[in-house]
Enzyme design. Structure first.
Site, PDB file in Angstrom:
ATOM      1  N   GLY A 106       7.532   1.225   4.781  1.00  0.00           N
ATOM      2  CA  GLY A 106       6.412   1.939   4.913  1.00  0.00           C
ATOM      3  C   GLY A 106       5.238   1.493   3.714  1.00  0.00           C
ATOM      4  N   LEU A 107       5.409   0.372   3.159  1.00  0.00           N
ATOM      5  CA  LEU A 107       4.480  -0.187   2.276  1.00  0.00           C
ATOM      6  C   LEU A 107       3.611  -1.243   2.811  1.00  0.00           C
ATOM      7  CD1 LEU A 107       7.062  -0.393  -0.957  1.00  0.00           C
ATOM      8  CD2 LEU A 107       5.541   1.100  -0.430  1.00  0.00           C
ATOM      9  N   ASP A 135      -1.959  -1.744  10.809  1.00  0.00           N
ATOM     10  CA  ASP A 135      -2.251  -1.751   9.510  1.00  0.00           C
ATOM     11  C   ASP A 135      -2.930  -3.087   8.782  1.00  0.00           C
ATOM     12  OD1 ASP A 135      -1.190   0.675   8.955  1.00  0.00           O
ATOM     13  OD2 ASP A 135       0.636  -0.017   7.967  1.00  0.00           O
ATOM     14  N   LYS A 142       0.899  -1.382  -0.085  1.00  0.00           N
ATOM     15  CA  LYS A 142      -0.019  -0.141   0.328  1.00  0.00           C
ATOM     16  C   LYS A 142       0.799   1.296   0.037  1.00  0.00           C
ATOM     17  CE  LYS A 142       0.951   1.346   4.548  1.00  0.00           C
ATOM     18  NZ  LYS A 142       1.802   2.321   4.742  1.00  0.00           N
TER      19      LYS A 142
END
Ligand code: C5P
Length: 284
Positions: free
Chosen positions: A95-96, A133, A9
């Site tokens: 951060g994905l 997340d 993401k």
């Protein structure tokens, strides 16, 4: 055997609203899943859970997909087992959301394989205990994340752009990035509303740069100046906008045309240690 793709993401916007009593931060973030994916293969086993990963350093008991499998087995009280094999493409600590996405894939896959019949809210509640997340990846993309990230509202919008994701070869700790964040009011408040209005109207924003925002950049860039350089480089290469994804370390650029993104990829790929990924949004 079940095979599941676990997408990455990016955060198109990330506003940090303030620190909570539980130590987490309340946030508001518009996210979009990408067609850059890890692959999880699951086969049924008589009773135990086993786990392997093509990246040895990620094959330990900390791995969120492994932890998700053990937690689901425990909570569902199923006597059945499974062997999980994870193939990584999404960089870790980037951060994905790769680790969280792998965990969500494990929950979805095992619920199906074991015939548990757990619905999305139930899996999401379990997943939120593993990482803020995880629930995001149990819902369709794009979506709005609120709370500490675990409250997910899927959005009926199309994000029509070509993304170039650049991983600089080192991770940034999420805990550090939030711990280092200082709350300032600097006018990012209405950006999500403006971006959503445009996307809902089916309009590709003519000025992505005005609507994309990540409050964490301000704390992360001074410690890792190469990330600011990377952002400027992407803009010089013709990106319509460029932003740190989540707490980093990936910086992405957003392009109107595939050719432009490919040209930029070619220009950046030679930097030692950097990995570049061309990606398209997953919508709906
Ligand atoms: O939930 P997750 O394990 O991914 O979070 C890692 C760390 O990032 C947390 O321990 C916390 O320090 C920080 N964090 C935060 N606020 C959030 C999400 C994460 O402060 N909304």
């Amino acid at each position: 055997m079940i095979e599941i793709l676990a997408p990455a993401k990016v955060n198109l916007t990330l506003r940090v609203l303030g620190k909570r009593p539980d130590g987490y931060h309340d946030l508001e973030s518009l996210t979009c899943q990408m067609d850059l994916c890890d692959r999880l293969r699951i086969t049924e086993e008589p009773s135990a859970i086993s786990f392997s990963c093509d990246r040895e350093e990620l094959a330990g008991p900390d791995n969120l997909a492994w932890r998700a499998a053990l937690l689901l087995k425990e909570r569902s009280r199923t006597p059945r087992g499974a062997a999980l094999r994870l193939e990584k493409r999404i960089p870790a600590g980037a951060g994905l959301g790769g680790g969280s996405s792998d965990a969500a894939a494990a929950l979805r896959g095992l619920s199906r394989l074991w015939g548990l019949g757990w619905d999305t809210p139930r899996l999401a509640e379990l997943g939120a205990g593993l990482g803020s997340d995880v629930p995001l990846f149990l819902h369709p993309s794009p979506a709005l994340m609120t709370g500490r990230g675990e409250t997910v509202t899927p959005l009926q919008v199309r994000v029509d752009a070509h993304f170039l994701l650049v991983y600089p070869g080192f991770p940034v700790s999420t805990a550090w990035a939030y711990g280092n964040f200082r709350l300032t009011r600097k006018g990012s408040e209405d950006r999500i509303a403006r971006l959503l209005d445009k996307l809902r109207e089916g309009i590709v924003p003519d000025s992505w740069g005005e609507v994309l925002v990540n409050d964490l950049e301000e704390g992360v860039f001074p410690r890792y100046p190469v990330l600011r350089e990377l952002k400027e480089l992407l803009l010089r290469q013709g990106a319509r906008a460029s932003l740190l994804s989540g707490s980093g370390s990936t910086v992405f650029g957003l392009f109107d045309q595939r050719e432009a993104a490919e040209d930029a990829a070619g220009a950046l790929a030679h930097r030692e240690g950097w990995s570049v990924f061309l990606a398209r949004p997953v919508c709906g």
